[in-house]
Scaffold this motif. Structure first.
Motif, PDB file in Angstrom:
ATOM      1  N   SER A 193      28.338  31.559 117.116  1.00  0.00           N
ATOM      2  CA  SER A 193      28.211  32.960 116.680  1.00  0.00           C
ATOM      3  C   SER A 193      26.767  33.304 116.349  1.00  0.00           C
ATOM      4  O   SER A 193      26.298  34.398 116.662  1.00  0.00           O
ATOM      5  CB  SER A 193      29.083  33.216 115.449  1.00  0.00           C
ATOM      6  OG  SER A 193      30.432  33.067 115.760  1.00  0.00           O
ATOM      7  N   ARG A 211      35.438  22.127 108.307  1.00  0.00           N
ATOM      8  CA  ARG A 211      34.570  21.367 109.216  1.00  0.00           C
ATOM      9  C   ARG A 211      34.765  21.803 110.665  1.00  0.00           C
ATOM     10  O   ARG A 211      33.807  21.889 111.428  1.00  0.00           O
ATOM     11  CB  ARG A 211      34.838  19.876 109.078  1.00  0.00           C
ATOM     12  CG  ARG A 211      33.847  19.034 109.855  1.00  0.00           C
ATOM     13  CD  ARG A 211      33.881  17.578 109.480  1.00  0.00           C
ATOM     14  NE  ARG A 211      33.588  17.274 108.095  1.00  0.00           N
ATOM     15  CZ  ARG A 211      32.367  17.261 107.543  1.00  0.00           C
ATOM     16  NH1 ARG A 211      31.330  17.578 108.268  1.00  0.00           N
ATOM     17  NH2 ARG A 211      32.195  16.940 106.288  1.00  0.00           N
ATOM     18  N   ALA A 266      31.826  26.793 115.871  1.00  0.00           N
ATOM     19  CA  ALA A 266      32.010  28.218 116.174  1.00  0.00           C
ATOM     20  C   ALA A 266      30.988  29.069 115.416  1.00  0.00           C
ATOM     21  O   ALA A 266      30.499  30.083 115.945  1.00  0.00           O
ATOM     22  CB  ALA A 266      33.432  28.657 115.838  1.00  0.00           C
ATOM     23  N   LEU A 267      30.649  28.680 114.184  1.00  0.00           N
ATOM     24  CA  LEU A 267      29.623  29.406 113.431  1.00  0.00           C
ATOM     25  C   LEU A 267      28.273  29.322 114.143  1.00  0.00           C
ATOM     26  O   LEU A 267      27.546  30.315 114.231  1.00  0.00           O
ATOM     27  CB  LEU A 267      29.479  28.835 112.016  1.00  0.00           C
ATOM     28  CG  LEU A 267      30.556  29.179 111.009  1.00  0.00           C
ATOM     29  CD1 LEU A 267      30.362  28.389 109.727  1.00  0.00           C
ATOM     30  CD2 LEU A 267      30.566  30.669 110.721  1.00  0.00           C
ATOM     31  N   GLU A 300      35.279  24.675 111.776  1.00  0.00           N
ATOM     32  CA  GLU A 300      34.685  25.996 112.015  1.00  0.00           C
ATOM     33  C   GLU A 300      33.187  25.944 112.294  1.00  0.00           C
ATOM     34  O   GLU A 300      32.621  26.926 112.779  1.00  0.00           O
ATOM     35  CB  GLU A 300      34.907  26.907 110.802  1.00  0.00           C
ATOM     36  CG  GLU A 300      36.346  27.217 110.518  1.00  0.00           C
ATOM     37  CD  GLU A 300      36.516  27.999 109.224  1.00  0.00           C
ATOM     38  OE1 GLU A 300      37.386  28.864 109.202  1.00  0.00           O
ATOM     39  OE2 GLU A 300      35.777  27.717 108.245  1.00  0.00           O
ATOM     40  N   ALA A 336      27.275  22.744 107.365  1.00  0.00           N
ATOM     41  CA  ALA A 336      27.259  24.007 108.116  1.00  0.00           C
ATOM     42  C   ALA A 336      25.898  24.680 108.021  1.00  0.00           C
ATOM     43  O   ALA A 336      25.350  25.141 109.038  1.00  0.00           O
ATOM     44  CB  ALA A 336      28.356  24.942 107.599  1.00  0.00           C
ATOM     45  N   ILE A 355      34.279  26.870 104.003  1.00  0.00           N
ATOM     46  CA  ILE A 355      34.128  26.625 105.439  1.00  0.00           C
ATOM     47  C   ILE A 355      34.835  25.315 105.777  1.00  0.00           C
ATOM     48  O   ILE A 355      34.607  24.300 105.120  1.00  0.00           O
ATOM     49  CB  ILE A 355      32.642  26.524 105.826  1.00  0.00           C
ATOM     50  CG1 ILE A 355      31.922  27.834 105.515  1.00  0.00           C
ATOM     51  CG2 ILE A 355      32.491  26.161 107.299  1.00  0.00           C
ATOM     52  CD1 ILE A 355      30.420  27.759 105.690  1.00  0.00           C
TER      53      ILE A 355
END
Length: 128
Positions: free
Chosen positions: A33, A24, A29-30, A26, A63, A22
């Protein structure tokens, strides 16, 4: 006298599959989602399949912690499924294992609801 009403059964847990590594950038957006998934599904519990993350690092931990916070803000629970030994060790060393519970590894469907045993109810899979 009327009989007490039973609450409706919980909806099936939602499944979030993470693959890695992953980046950083992203992470936001995770989280978005996950919020969208929770709105669509109405699930009270999210099973986060982390088996495809590869070698965990600080961004992985960030994350997962942020996903846990996102689920918590929505009033939902997040549990990790298929966490490897390296991830389990990092979670333990950082204290995140206290807030990111692991789903029991089992050949059973990971989305089945994990129930607490009630009085007079037998523990499944335990021989006397």
């Amino acid at each position: 006298m009327t009989a007490p009403r039973r609450p409706p059964p919980d909806p099936q847990p939602a499944l979030l599959v993470l693959t890695g590594p992953i980046a950083r950038a992203e992470v936001p957006a995770l989280c978005e989602s996950l919020e969208a998934l929770l709105r669509r599904s109405g699930a009270h519990r999210v099973v986060c399949d982390v088996g495809g993350l590869g070698t965990p690092d600080a961004v992985t931990l960030d994350a997962l912690a942020r996903l846990r916070l996102t689920a918590g803000r929505c009033g939902r629970e997040l549990v990790l499924y298929r966490a490897g030994g390296a991830l389990r060790t990092l979670l333990s060393l950082t204290g995140l294992s206290e807030v990111l519970p692991l789903c029991p590894e089992s050949p059973l469907d990971p989305l089945q609801t994990v129930r607490q045993t009630e009085e007079r109810e037998e523990h499944l899979g335990v021989e006397k």
